[in-house]
Write a protein that holds these residues in place. Sequence first.
Motif, PDB file in Angstrom:
ATOM      1  N   THR A  14      29.363  74.268  35.563  1.00 43.78           N
ATOM      2  CA  THR A  14      29.377  75.617  34.992  1.00 43.78           C
ATOM      3  C   THR A  14      27.964  76.200  34.981  1.00 43.78           C
ATOM      4  OG1 THR A  14      31.271  74.994  33.644  1.00 43.78           O
ATOM      5  CG2 THR A  14      30.097  76.987  32.999  1.00 43.78           C
ATOM      6  N   ALA A  15      26.980  75.390  34.613  1.00 39.65           N
ATOM      7  CA  ALA A  15      25.588  75.851  34.623  1.00 39.65           C
ATOM      8  C   ALA A  15      25.143  76.181  36.047  1.00 39.65           C
ATOM      9  CB  ALA A  15      24.672  74.792  34.016  1.00 39.65           C
ATOM     10  N   ALA A  16      25.501  75.330  37.005  1.00 43.15           N
ATOM     11  CA  ALA A  16      25.120  75.561  38.402  1.00 43.15           C
ATOM     12  C   ALA A  16      25.778  76.827  38.945  1.00 43.15           C
ATOM     13  CB  ALA A  16      25.488  74.345  39.254  1.00 43.15           C
ATOM     14  N   VAL A  17      27.051  77.032  38.604  1.00 40.54           N
ATOM     15  CA  VAL A  17      27.756  78.243  39.040  1.00 40.54           C
ATOM     16  C   VAL A  17      27.098  79.478  38.425  1.00 40.54           C
ATOM     17  CG1 VAL A  17      29.928  79.532  38.881  1.00 40.54           C
ATOM     18  CG2 VAL A  17      29.963  77.114  39.498  1.00 40.54           C
ATOM     19  N   GLY A  18      26.775  79.400  37.150  1.00 43.16           N
ATOM     20  CA  GLY A  18      26.115  80.525  36.480  1.00 43.16           C
ATOM     21  C   GLY A  18      24.799  80.879  37.138  1.00 43.16           C
ATOM     22  N   LEU A  19      24.025  79.871  37.494  1.00 37.25           N
ATOM     23  CA  LEU A  19      22.757  80.106  38.167  1.00 37.25           C
ATOM     24  C   LEU A  19      22.992  80.728  39.544  1.00 37.25           C
ATOM     25  CD1 LEU A  19      19.748  77.776  37.917  1.00 37.25           C
ATOM     26  CD2 LEU A  19      20.173  79.080  39.970  1.00 37.25           C
ATOM     27  N   ALA A  20      24.009  80.247  40.253  1.00 36.12           N
ATOM     28  CA  ALA A  20      24.336  80.799  41.569  1.00 36.12           C
ATOM     29  C   ALA A  20      24.743  82.272  41.465  1.00 36.12           C
ATOM     30  CB  ALA A  20      25.450  79.980  42.231  1.00 36.12           C
ATOM     31  N   VAL A  21      25.546  82.591  40.469  1.00 31.72           N
ATOM     32  CA  VAL A  21      25.973  83.979  40.260  1.00 31.72           C
ATOM     33  C   VAL A  21      24.766  84.855  39.934  1.00 31.72           C
ATOM     34  CG1 VAL A  21      27.290  85.488  38.703  1.00 31.72           C
ATOM     35  CG2 VAL A  21      28.339  83.402  39.611  1.00 31.72           C
ATOM     36  N   ARG A  22      23.903  84.359  39.050  1.00 34.73           N
ATOM     37  CA  ARG A  22      22.699  85.118  38.683  1.00 34.73           C
ATOM     38  C   ARG A  22      21.835  85.368  39.919  1.00 34.73           C
ATOM     39  NH1 ARG A  22      19.625  82.649  33.903  1.00 34.73           N
ATOM     40  NH2 ARG A  22      21.060  83.976  32.746  1.00 34.73           N
ATOM     41  N   ALA A  23      21.634  84.333  40.721  1.00 31.21           N
ATOM     42  CA  ALA A  23      20.794  84.460  41.913  1.00 31.21           C
ATOM     43  C   ALA A  23      21.413  85.433  42.920  1.00 31.21           C
ATOM     44  CB  ALA A  23      20.583  83.090  42.554  1.00 31.21           C
ATOM     45  N   PHE A  32      26.242  77.027  48.352  1.00 32.53           N
ATOM     46  CA  PHE A  32      26.876  76.245  47.297  1.00 32.53           C
ATOM     47  C   PHE A  32      27.656  75.112  47.945  1.00 32.53           C
ATOM     48  CE2 PHE A  32      29.325  75.174  43.608  1.00 32.53           C
ATOM     49  CZ  PHE A  32      28.564  75.604  42.526  1.00 32.53           C
ATOM     50  N   VAL A  33      27.187  73.885  47.711  1.00 31.25           N
ATOM     51  CA  VAL A  33      27.753  72.697  48.340  1.00 31.25           C
ATOM     52  C   VAL A  33      28.371  71.828  47.257  1.00 31.25           C
ATOM     53  CG1 VAL A  33      27.241  70.705  49.816  1.00 31.25           C
ATOM     54  CG2 VAL A  33      25.820  72.781  49.982  1.00 31.25           C
ATOM     55  N   VAL A 100      22.732  74.778  45.955  1.00 33.41           N
ATOM     56  CA  VAL A 100      23.372  74.031  44.878  1.00 33.41           C
ATOM     57  C   VAL A 100      24.054  72.821  45.502  1.00 33.41           C
ATOM     58  CG1 VAL A 100      25.133  74.063  43.059  1.00 33.41           C
ATOM     59  CG2 VAL A 100      23.761  76.121  43.503  1.00 33.41           C
ATOM     60  N   LEU A 101      23.721  71.636  45.014  1.00 31.27           N
ATOM     61  CA  LEU A 101      24.340  70.385  45.458  1.00 31.27           C
ATOM     62  C   LEU A 101      25.146  69.845  44.276  1.00 31.27           C
ATOM     63  CD1 LEU A 101      21.248  68.882  47.326  1.00 31.27           C
ATOM     64  CD2 LEU A 101      23.230  70.030  48.359  1.00 31.27           C
ATOM     65  N   ILE A 131      16.433  74.142  44.477  1.00 32.95           N
ATOM     66  CA  ILE A 131      17.486  73.137  44.636  1.00 32.95           C
ATOM     67  C   ILE A 131      18.086  72.841  43.269  1.00 32.95           C
ATOM     68  CG2 ILE A 131      18.033  70.766  45.341  1.00 32.95           C
ATOM     69  CD1 ILE A 131      17.151  72.464  47.702  1.00 32.95           C
ATOM     70  N   ILE A 132      19.418  72.903  43.175  1.00 33.83           N
ATOM     71  CA  ILE A 132      20.132  72.592  41.939  1.00 33.83           C
ATOM     72  C   ILE A 132      21.054  71.412  42.218  1.00 33.83           C
ATOM     73  CG2 ILE A 132      21.859  73.381  40.281  1.00 33.83           C
ATOM     74  CD1 ILE A 132      19.508  75.800  41.997  1.00 33.83           C
TER      75      ILE A 132
END
Length: 171
Positions: A14-23, A32-33, A100-101, A131-132
């Motif tokens: 959820t945190a990684a998705v949130g960061l991806a959406v923000r970016a 997003f992998v 995102v990994l 890199i996340i």
Amino acid sequence: MKHIYYGDGKGKTTAAVGLAVRAAGSNLKVLFVQFLKTEFSGERHTLSHMENVTLTFCPIELKFTFEMDEKEKAQAAKIFKGIFDRSVTTALTEKYDIVVLDEVIEAINAGMLSESDVFEFITNVPASMEIIMTGHNPPERFIEIADYVTEFKKIKHPYDRGITGRIGIEF
């Protein structure tokens, strides 16, 4: 910079998705992998419709690693190595800002990805690439080189009461 979201609590992806959406919303290019997940993970639908986000393929029929026999684990490892190798090439040649990994640490811990290969990639990316990584129990050397390290600690979870994952909440 390098981010690690790890631990036994809910919220790493959820945190990684949130960061991806923000970016992506800030016009950054996001790759997003996902490892150890299928196309049916709820976040994939929304991410696949967002500008600036590229999703990698996820195997449709995939068991949890603890349900796999040795042959299935070997097949999954081949699939994940291919996903990782293609993602590295894509990230570098197409100049992504964010990679995102998701569950990469789990794939390493399950013996399905080479820790050395992942470490080599994350330590040699261009300085402009963020890199996340998510998962449980990251290797110490990953923690040492990371700029952000957040540990999620489960205090209480419905799974402890026998309630399985729910669509839209856990997956």
